[in-house]
Design an enzyme around this catalytic site. Structure first.
Site, PDB file in Angstrom:
ATOM      1  CG  HIS A 159      -2.005  -1.005   1.198  1.00 52.19           C
ATOM      2  ND1 HIS A 159      -2.862  -1.161   0.129  1.00 52.19           N
ATOM      3  CD2 HIS A 159      -2.367  -1.961   2.096  1.00 52.19           C
ATOM      4  CE1 HIS A 159      -3.703  -2.162   0.377  1.00 52.19           C
ATOM      5  NE2 HIS A 159      -3.412  -2.664   1.559  1.00 52.19           N
ATOM      6  CG  ASP A 195      -2.550  -8.321   0.199  1.00 48.42           C
ATOM      7  OD1 ASP A 195      -1.864  -8.727   1.150  1.00 48.42           O
ATOM      8  OD2 ASP A 195      -3.591  -7.637   0.358  1.00 48.42           O
ATOM      9  CG  HIS A 197      -6.303  -5.293   1.272  1.00 51.87           C
ATOM     10  ND1 HIS A 197      -5.787  -6.211   2.167  1.00 51.87           N
ATOM     11  CD2 HIS A 197      -7.460  -4.844   1.816  1.00 51.87           C
ATOM     12  CE1 HIS A 197      -6.590  -6.312   3.219  1.00 51.87           C
ATOM     13  NE2 HIS A 197      -7.623  -5.494   3.028  1.00 51.87           N
ATOM     14  CG  ASP A 285      -4.846 -10.175   2.697  1.00 52.23           C
ATOM     15  OD1 ASP A 285      -4.440 -10.621   1.601  1.00 52.23           O
ATOM     16  OD2 ASP A 285      -4.595  -9.018   3.082  1.00 52.23           O
TER      17      ASP A 285
HETATM   18  N1  Q9C Z   1     -12.498  -3.273   8.204  1.00 49.68           N
HETATM   19  C1  Q9C Z   1      -2.630  -5.477   3.805  1.00 49.68           C
HETATM   20  O1  Q9C Z   1      -3.171  -6.553   3.801  1.00 49.68           O
HETATM   21  N2  Q9C Z   1      -7.959  -1.793   7.152  1.00 49.68           N
HETATM   22  N3  Q9C Z   1      -3.147  -4.400   4.396  1.00 49.68           N
HETATM   23  C2  Q9C Z   1      -9.052  -2.663   6.875  1.00 49.68           C
HETATM   24  C3  Q9C Z   1     -11.201  -3.595   7.630  1.00 49.68           C
HETATM   25  C4  Q9C Z   1      -6.850  -1.830   6.259  1.00 49.68           C
HETATM   26  C5  Q9C Z   1      -4.401  -4.445   5.058  1.00 49.68           C
HETATM   27  C6  Q9C Z   1     -10.188  -2.478   7.824  1.00 49.68           C
HETATM   28  C7  Q9C Z   1      -6.335  -3.172   5.923  1.00 49.68           C
HETATM   29  C8  Q9C Z   1      -5.042  -3.113   5.184  1.00 49.68           C
HETATM   30  C9  Q9C Z   1      -1.337  -5.330   3.127  1.00 49.68           C
HETATM   31 ZN    ZN Z   2      -4.040  -7.279   2.185  1.00 52.32          ZN
END
Ligand code: Q9C
Ligand code: ZN
Length: 343
Positions: A159, A195, A197, A285
């Site tokens: 990110h 990933d 995301h 994830d």
């Molecule tokens: N309700 C990675 O997996 N917040 N980042 C999510 C969910 C951000 C995760 C909140 C999640 C980022 C690299």
């Molecule tokens: Zn992620």
């Protein structure tokens, strides 16, 4: 397959995370990385080495110097003013405000950080520097002739943009590795991001370039984090036009209901690009039981991902990203690597 790992990541442990209006235990825990490295050892994936020190220079190839300087010094500035609590921004330069770097730490936090879920703690910089070292040491092993290598980084990195941190990510380790491979003489490098995301940071960093292809399979960002990038119509700009491919998936997608097909499409695009090597942003994830994710991959699908990646027959650097079902993150991540090795 060689694994590069440093336990220095344990220096960062966010106290809590604001989720759905409530403070809950943070999702990116040290235990995630511990479980991954223990699984690597348990299955006998190969040698595990600690990284060599690389300083900040490799990160400065993909991030601005004022941004890296901010990450390095933010805690001491915050701590002097506010004490021991985690540094979290509460105001951001949203669309109708101005792009001005403030003087005060509170303003600068919001200037460089895009969400309230990525705290800076006393140990954040130590962890981030270790991640840079791990990514570089892994890239160097590839350059020296290893066929595949696993950079067991924590936290995730995909990110993080040139001057932006969010989503538990501070420095973009996959981008650091990809850029290092370019700097060492590879003409074209592909980044495949699996990933859950969208890898908004990696996309941003390479968006105007034709030497690094970015391909991402992720949950549709009309519905989930990071929302403001990752859509199918983002194809690159200037020299980079045509060198960015987003394959957003509907929530609930599983291996047979779209994921395998998207992976095939991703691999075909990478093959057509004819890269010298591949960096994989390896997030798990996408797992059906992940507490943040809403895709539906099963344990056995991860070996299939690894096998499919192997069919590209490219020197491959896997860089660890997300995966928050703590007792499965090691199993699933290492399944990808074992699937790769078995094919
Ligand atoms: N309700 C990675 O997996 N917040 N980042 C999510 C969910 C951000 C995760 C909140 C999640 C980022 C690299
Ligand atoms: Zn992620």
């Amino acid at each position: 397959m060689l694994t590069v790992y440093s336990d220095a990541h344990q220096a960062h442990h966010a106290k809590q995370e604001l989720i759905g209006g409530q403070f809950q235990p943070a999702f990116d825990t040290p235990q995630r990385a511990v479980n991954i490295i223990e699984r690597v050892a348990e299955v006998g994936l190969g040698r595990i080495v600690t990284p060599e020190a690389h300083g900040t220079a490799p990160a400065l190839r993909v991030h601005s110097s004022r941004f890296i300087e901010f990450l390095r010094t933010a805690w001491s500035e915050w701590h002097a003013k506010k004490g021991d609590s985690d540094a979290i921004p509460l105001i951001w330069p949203s669309r109708t405000l101005r792009d001005i770097e403030p003087r005060d730490i509170e303003g600068r936090l919001g200037y460089f950080c895009a969400d309230a879920g990525t705290p800076i703690t006393a140990g954040t910089w130590k962890m981030v520097q270790a991640g840079i070292d791990v990514a570089c040491t892994a890239a160097d092993a590839l350059q020296r002739g290893d066929r595949a290598v696993f950079a067991a980084t924590r936290p995730p990195g995909h990110h993080a943009g040139k001057e932006l941190f969010l989503g538990y990510c501070y420095v973009n380790f996959a981008a650091v590795a990809a850029q290092r491979l370019i700097d060492q003489g590879n003409r074209r490098v592909a980044v495949l991001d699996v990933d859950y995301h969208h890898g908004n940071g990696t996309q941003e960093i390479f968006y105007d370039r034709s030497d690094v292809l970015f391909v991402s399979i992720h949950a549709d960002t009309r519905d989930v984090f990071p929302f403001f990038l990752g859509h199918a119509d983002e194809t690159g700009t200037a020299d980079g036009e045509g060198f960015n491919l987003n394959l957003p998936q509907a929530l609930g997608t599983g291996w047979n209901s779209g994921y395998a097909q998207a992976l095939q499409q991703a691999l075909e695009r990478i093959e057509a690009f004819r890269p010298d090597c591949l960096v994989v942003s390896l997030g798990v994830d996408t797992y059906e039981l992940d507490p943040i994710g809403q895709l539906a991959l099963r344990c056995e699908d991860y070996a299939e991902i690894g096998k499919s990646i192997r069919s590209l027959a490219l020197p491959t650097c896997f860089v660890m990203e997300g995966g928050y079902m703590v007792d499965h993150v090691g199993i699933n991540a290492v399944e990808v690597l074992r699937g790769y090795e078995s094919a």
